[in-house]
Design an enzyme around this catalytic site. Sequence first.
Site, PDB file in Angstrom:
ATOM      1  N   HIS A  52       0.859  -1.187   0.000  1.00 17.06           N
ATOM      2  CA  HIS A  52       0.000   0.000   0.000  1.00 17.06           C
ATOM      3  C   HIS A  52       0.894   1.236   0.000  1.00 17.06           C
ATOM      4  O   HIS A  52       2.138   1.129  -0.013  1.00 17.06           O
ATOM      5  CB  HIS A  52      -0.955  -0.028   1.201  1.00 17.06           C
ATOM      6  CG  HIS A  52      -0.287  -0.258   2.522  1.00 17.06           C
ATOM      7  ND1 HIS A  52       0.586   0.646   3.091  1.00 17.06           N
ATOM      8  CD2 HIS A  52      -0.338  -1.302   3.383  1.00 17.06           C
ATOM      9  CE1 HIS A  52       1.018   0.186   4.241  1.00 17.06           C
ATOM     10  NE2 HIS A  52       0.488  -1.011   4.437  1.00 17.06           N
TER      11      HIS A  52
ATOM     12  N   HIS B 118       3.973   1.433   2.317  1.00 21.35           N
ATOM     13  CA  HIS B 118       5.183   0.756   1.816  1.00 21.35           C
ATOM     14  C   HIS B 118       5.855   1.622   0.747  1.00 21.35           C
ATOM     15  O   HIS B 118       7.080   1.768   0.733  1.00 21.35           O
ATOM     16  CB  HIS B 118       4.830  -0.595   1.180  1.00 21.35           C
ATOM     17  CG  HIS B 118       4.225  -1.604   2.126  1.00 21.35           C
ATOM     18  ND1 HIS B 118       2.927  -2.015   2.036  1.00 21.35           N
ATOM     19  CD2 HIS B 118       4.760  -2.292   3.171  1.00 21.35           C
ATOM     20  CE1 HIS B 118       2.677  -2.920   2.974  1.00 21.35           C
ATOM     21  NE2 HIS B 118       3.771  -3.108   3.676  1.00 21.35           N
TER      22      HIS B 118
HETATM   23  P1  AMP Z   1       4.676  -5.039   6.643  1.00 22.50           P
HETATM   24  O1  AMP Z   1       4.515  -5.427   5.204  1.00 22.50           O
HETATM   25  O2  AMP Z   1       3.388  -4.788   7.350  1.00 22.50           O
HETATM   26  O3  AMP Z   1       5.615  -5.955   7.400  1.00 22.50           O
HETATM   27  O4  AMP Z   1       5.405  -3.624   6.613  1.00 22.50           O
HETATM   28  C1  AMP Z   1       6.645  -3.442   5.957  1.00 22.50           C
HETATM   29  C2  AMP Z   1       7.195  -2.108   6.365  1.00 22.50           C
HETATM   30  O5  AMP Z   1       6.290  -1.074   5.993  1.00 22.50           O
HETATM   31  C3  AMP Z   1       7.391  -1.999   7.892  1.00 22.50           C
HETATM   32  O6  AMP Z   1       8.598  -1.316   8.157  1.00 22.50           O
HETATM   33  C4  AMP Z   1       6.198  -1.189   8.319  1.00 22.50           C
HETATM   34  O7  AMP Z   1       6.411  -0.443   9.504  1.00 22.50           O
HETATM   35  C5  AMP Z   1       6.031  -0.274   7.122  1.00 22.50           C
HETATM   36  N1  AMP Z   1       4.660   0.259   7.111  1.00 22.50           N
HETATM   37  C6  AMP Z   1       3.509  -0.438   7.253  1.00 22.50           C
HETATM   38  N2  AMP Z   1       2.463   0.396   7.255  1.00 22.50           N
HETATM   39  C7  AMP Z   1       2.958   1.649   7.109  1.00 22.50           C
HETATM   40  C8  AMP Z   1       2.380   2.946   7.054  1.00 22.50           C
HETATM   41  N3  AMP Z   1       1.064   3.114   7.152  1.00 22.50           N
HETATM   42  N4  AMP Z   1       3.196   4.021   6.916  1.00 22.50           N
HETATM   43  C9  AMP Z   1       4.545   3.843   6.822  1.00 22.50           C
HETATM   44  N5  AMP Z   1       5.154   2.650   6.872  1.00 22.50           N
HETATM   45  C10 AMP Z   1       4.366   1.562   7.019  1.00 22.50           C
END
Ligand code: AMP
Length: 291
Positions: A34, A37
Site C-alpha cells: 500500500h 510501503h
Molecule cells: P509489513 O509489510 O506490514 O511488514 O510492513 C513493511 C514495512 O512497511 C514496515 O517497516 C512497516 O512499519 C512499514 N509500514 C507499514 N504500514 C505503514 C504505514 N502506514 N506508513 C509507513 N510505513 C508503514
Amino acid sequence: MNIFRKLDDYKSYLAKIRKEGRCIGFVPTMGYLHAGHVSLFERAKQENDITVASVFVNPLQFGPNEDFERYPRDEARDLAALEKAGVDAALFPSVEEMYPQGTPKTKVTVSGVTERLCGASRPGHFDGVATVVMKLLQIVSPDRIYFGMKDAQQVAVIERMVADLNVPVTVVACPTLREADGLALSSRNVYLTPEERAQAPALYHALELAEELFAARPEITADELQRAVEDQLRSQAPLGTIDYVDVLTFPDLEPIDGPLKQVQRFIVAMAVYFGKARLIDNRVFDNPMLK
Ligand code: AMP
C-alpha cells in the site's frame, strides 16, 4: 525491475552492484503493498543508488493462532506496485528458500524492548522479526534499511539489535502514512467490515487526544494519560476490543513514574482488535523542555 526468487541469483546481482561501487537501500515487507510501503521505497530511492525490496510473509513471526495462513497475498499486484515505484530489485523468496532446513535452530532474541506492547501480546513475535531481519541483512547486504514508525516497537527492536551486534547498516525510521480520516495504512485493514472501518479512526483520535492532554498539562502521568486514551477509545469504538494502551519511554520501552514532562521521549502505543483485524498505532512525543 529485477525479480529474484532464488537467493543465489541475488548474490550475483549484488556482486555486480558492489563492483560498481553503488549503495543499496533495502525495504523488507510482507507484501500486499500500500502507499505506506511505497513511501519507504521512495525514501530509499532518494537516499541510495539502488533500492531493493523484499516480499516475504515470515512464518516465524506469527503465533500458532495468528493470521499467517490468511494474511493477504497478491503477488501480481505487488509486482505492479514495485515496478511503478521504481524499485530496482524485488526479492520474492519462498519459505523453503528462506528456511531450507525448517525452523531455524539459531534465533535472535532482543530482551527488554520486547517485553511490553506487542511483545507481551504476541509471544515469540519479535524473535521471528529479529531473526528474519538479520537473515535478510546477510542476504541483501544493504547500506541502509527502512522501517515504518507505525511498527515503532519493531524499529526499537531492530535498532537495538543492530547496535548490540555491530551490524554494519543504518536503520532509517519513516513516518506513518494515513488515510484521510487518520487510520494508519495497513495490509490488515482489508479484514475490516464497513462498520469496523468506520470506527477504526478512533485509534488516531485517541493519539490526538493524548497530544492535546500532554500539551495542556505536561505534568500528567503515564497512568492518567493511558486511562484517558482508553476511555475515549472505548466510547468511540464500541466494536473494538482493546488489547493494550500503554505509555512508555522510547526507544527503551520502559514504564514511567511521575509526570511525563520529566521524560525526554515517550511513546503512546495501542493495539485494538476489530473482529479478525488487530490494528496498532502510536505516537512518539519529544519533550522540548529537556533538549
Ligand atoms: P509489513 O509489510 O506490514 O511488514 O510492513 C513493511 C514495512 O512497511 C514496515 O517497516 C512497516 O512499519 C512499514 N509500514 C507499514 N504500514 C505503514 C504505514 N502506514 N506508513 C509507513 N510505513 C508503514
